[in-house]
Design a protein around this motif. Structure first.
Motif, PDB file in Angstrom:
ATOM      1  N   UNK A   1       0.856  -1.192   0.000  1.00 10.87           N
ATOM      2  CA  UNK A   1       0.000   0.000   0.000  1.00 10.87           C
ATOM      3  C   UNK A   1       0.893   1.244   0.000  1.00 10.87           C
ATOM      4  N   UNK A   2       0.298   2.384  -0.264  1.00 12.79           N
ATOM      5  CA  UNK A   2       1.064   3.630  -0.322  1.00 12.79           C
ATOM      6  C   UNK A   2       1.737   3.927   1.018  1.00 12.79           C
ATOM      7  N   UNK A   3       1.078   3.590   2.121  1.00 13.78           N
ATOM      8  CA  UNK A   3       1.645   3.858   3.442  1.00 13.78           C
ATOM      9  C   UNK A   3       2.896   3.012   3.679  1.00 13.78           C
ATOM     10  N   UNK A   4       2.789   1.724   3.437  1.00  8.46           N
ATOM     11  CA  UNK A   4       3.934   0.829   3.669  1.00  8.46           C
ATOM     12  C   UNK A   4       5.084   1.147   2.715  1.00  8.46           C
ATOM     13  N   UNK A   5       4.752   1.496   1.499  1.00 14.04           N
ATOM     14  CA  UNK A   5       5.788   1.847   0.539  1.00 14.04           C
ATOM     15  C   UNK A   5       6.522   3.108   0.995  1.00 14.04           C
TER      16      UNK A   5
ATOM     17  N   UNK B   1       4.326  -4.713   3.655  1.00 11.59           N
ATOM     18  CA  UNK B   1       2.878  -4.572   3.800  1.00 11.59           C
ATOM     19  C   UNK B   1       2.288  -5.945   4.076  1.00 11.59           C
ATOM     20  N   UNK B   2       1.779  -6.142   5.255  1.00  9.12           N
ATOM     21  CA  UNK B   2       1.214  -7.417   5.684  1.00  9.12           C
ATOM     22  C   UNK B   2      -0.256  -7.513   5.242  1.00  9.12           C
ATOM     23  N   UNK B   3      -0.789  -8.717   5.123  1.00  9.35           N
ATOM     24  CA  UNK B   3      -2.190  -8.875   4.722  1.00  9.35           C
ATOM     25  C   UNK B   3      -3.182  -8.172   5.651  1.00  9.35           C
ATOM     26  N   UNK B   4      -2.838  -8.011   6.923  1.00 13.22           N
ATOM     27  CA  UNK B   4      -3.733  -7.345   7.868  1.00 13.22           C
ATOM     28  C   UNK B   4      -3.371  -5.868   8.081  1.00 13.22           C
ATOM     29  N   UNK B   5      -2.655  -5.279   7.147  1.00  9.22           N
ATOM     30  CA  UNK B   5      -2.234  -3.874   7.249  1.00  9.22           C
ATOM     31  C   UNK B   5      -3.460  -2.966   7.390  1.00  9.22           C
ATOM     32  N   UNK B   6      -3.464  -2.130   8.403  1.00  9.05           N
ATOM     33  CA  UNK B   6      -4.591  -1.243   8.663  1.00  9.05           C
ATOM     34  C   UNK B   6      -4.694  -0.139   7.606  1.00  9.05           C
ATOM     35  N   UNK B   7      -3.576   0.183   6.942  1.00 12.35           N
ATOM     36  CA  UNK B   7      -3.565   1.254   5.948  1.00 12.35           C
ATOM     37  C   UNK B   7      -4.003   0.786   4.554  1.00 12.35           C
ATOM     38  N   UNK B   8      -3.760  -0.476   4.227  1.00 18.10           N
ATOM     39  CA  UNK B   8      -3.939  -0.987   2.860  1.00 18.10           C
ATOM     40  C   UNK B   8      -5.312  -0.700   2.244  1.00 18.10           C
ATOM     41  N   UNK B   9      -6.411  -0.891   2.955  1.00 16.34           N
ATOM     42  CA  UNK B   9      -7.708  -0.638   2.307  1.00 16.34           C
ATOM     43  C   UNK B   9      -7.961   0.838   1.979  1.00 16.34           C
ATOM     44  N   UNK B  10      -7.226   1.741   2.622  1.00 19.48           N
ATOM     45  CA  UNK B  10      -7.533   3.168   2.514  1.00 19.48           C
ATOM     46  C   UNK B  10      -6.472   3.967   1.767  1.00 19.48           C
TER      47      UNK B  10
ATOM     48  N   UNK C   1      -1.462   9.448   1.137  1.00 16.03           N
ATOM     49  CA  UNK C   1      -0.828   9.068   2.395  1.00 16.03           C
ATOM     50  C   UNK C   1       0.271  10.050   2.775  1.00 16.03           C
ATOM     51  N   UNK C   2       1.035  10.524   1.819  1.00 11.59           N
ATOM     52  CA  UNK C   2       2.124  11.475   2.124  1.00 11.59           C
ATOM     53  C   UNK C   2       1.567  12.704   2.838  1.00 11.59           C
ATOM     54  N   UNK C   3       0.458  13.244   2.336  1.00 15.25           N
ATOM     55  CA  UNK C   3      -0.157  14.416   2.979  1.00 15.25           C
ATOM     56  C   UNK C   3      -0.662  14.094   4.382  1.00 15.25           C
ATOM     57  N   UNK C   4      -1.352  12.959   4.525  1.00 15.79           N
ATOM     58  CA  UNK C   4      -1.889  12.561   5.833  1.00 15.79           C
ATOM     59  C   UNK C   4      -0.741  12.338   6.819  1.00 15.79           C
ATOM     60  N   UNK C   5       0.307  11.679   6.370  1.00 17.45           N
ATOM     61  CA  UNK C   5       1.466  11.416   7.228  1.00 17.45           C
ATOM     62  C   UNK C   5       2.153  12.721   7.638  1.00 17.45           C
ATOM     63  N   UNK C   6       2.296  13.641   6.702  1.00 15.69           N
ATOM     64  CA  UNK C   6       2.962  14.918   6.979  1.00 15.69           C
ATOM     65  C   UNK C   6       2.209  15.730   8.030  1.00 15.69           C
TER      66      UNK C   6
ATOM     67  N   UNK D   1       1.983   8.904  10.866  1.00 16.46           N
ATOM     68  CA  UNK D   1       1.507   7.541  10.619  1.00 16.46           C
ATOM     69  C   UNK D   1       1.034   6.864  11.899  1.00 16.46           C
ATOM     70  N   UNK D   2       1.722   7.084  12.994  1.00 20.07           N
ATOM     71  CA  UNK D   2       1.352   6.453  14.262  1.00 20.07           C
ATOM     72  C   UNK D   2      -0.022   6.929  14.731  1.00 20.07           C
ATOM     73  N   UNK D   3      -0.274   8.218  14.638  1.00 21.34           N
ATOM     74  CA  UNK D   3      -1.574   8.759  15.052  1.00 21.34           C
ATOM     75  C   UNK D   3      -2.698   8.252  14.152  1.00 21.34           C
ATOM     76  N   UNK D   4      -2.436   8.157  12.871  1.00 26.50           N
ATOM     77  CA  UNK D   4      -3.457   7.660  11.947  1.00 26.50           C
ATOM     78  C   UNK D   4      -3.738   6.190  12.222  1.00 26.50           C
ATOM     79  N   UNK D   5      -2.694   5.425  12.477  1.00 22.24           N
ATOM     80  CA  UNK D   5      -2.867   4.006  12.800  1.00 22.24           C
ATOM     81  C   UNK D   5      -3.708   3.843  14.062  1.00 22.24           C
ATOM     82  N   UNK D   6      -3.408   4.626  15.104  1.00 22.64           N
ATOM     83  CA  UNK D   6      -4.188   4.576  16.352  1.00 22.64           C
ATOM     84  C   UNK D   6      -5.642   4.948  16.100  1.00 22.64           C
ATOM     85  N   UNK D   7      -5.850   6.001  15.330  1.00 24.13           N
ATOM     86  CA  UNK D   7      -7.205   6.457  15.044  1.00 24.13           C
ATOM     87  C   UNK D   7      -7.991   5.383  14.293  1.00 24.13           C
TER      88      UNK D   7
END
Length: 173
Positions: free
Chosen positions: A11-15, A21-30, A39-44, A48-54
């Motif tokens: 996914x864009x996040x893991x890349x 990128x694991x099959x259960x990656x929380x970012x992959x579907x989105x 993802x670059x904008x969201x991460x900036x 990434x940690x806050x988005x993963x928690x959310x």
């Protein structure tokens, strides 16, 4: 050549984060691989940690909406670091107020024209100018079968609707 049990592209996040990128990656579907800037904008903006928690705290059926909101806010913050999406909303509110004033003025012109207080411009611009005219709207204000007591409120004629254009534009059907 090494083989992988998970053959889908990351996914864009893991890349971006340079991790597997694991099959259960929380970012992959989105954050699909074809939308890396999302993802670059969201991460900036959020990290990434806050988005993963959310995403882990939000119910699964609400995650898509949450990611879309984060992506919209992040893109707005990239464009306008001070105001973000609030700045965009303010611009749109000012446009709505301006257009409402223009609509109110146009409606006032139409009403004055319908009452015979102004005359349409002879050009094809569609704008009205102040002036005196004895021309009336079809079916109103002294026209055959009309009432001179009021511009609106009484419908006369068989067309089934009021006509607020120039008389020469109106054709009986």
């Amino acid at each position: 050549m090494a083989s992988s049990s998970y053959s889908n592209p990351p996914c864009a996040a893991c890349k971006f984060l340079r991790r597997k990128c694991m099959p259960d990656c929380v970012f992959a579907p989105y954050f699909p691989p074809e939308e890396p800037q999302k993802f670059i904008n969201v991460h900036r903006i959020f990290g990434a940690s806050n988005v993963s928690k959310l995403l882990n705290e939000v119910l699964p059926h609400q995650r898509d909406d949450a990611v879309n909101s984060l992506a919209y806010e992040a893109e707005a913050r990239v464009k306008d670091p001070v105001y973000g999406c609030v700045g965009a909303i303010s611009v749109l509110q000012r446009q709505v107020m301006s257009l409402q004033k223009e609509l109110d003025a146009t409606n006032a012109h139409l009403i004055r024209y319908a009452c015979g207080d102004i005359m349409p411009n002879n050009t094809n611009s569609g704008r009205f100018f102040n002036g005196s005219s004895s021309r009336q709207v079809h079916g109103h204000g002294g026209a055959p079968g009309g009432s001179s007591s009021s511009c609106f409120g009484h419908h006369h004629g068989s067309s089934g609707s009021y006509f607020l254009g120039r008389e020469d534009d109106h054709q009986e059907r």
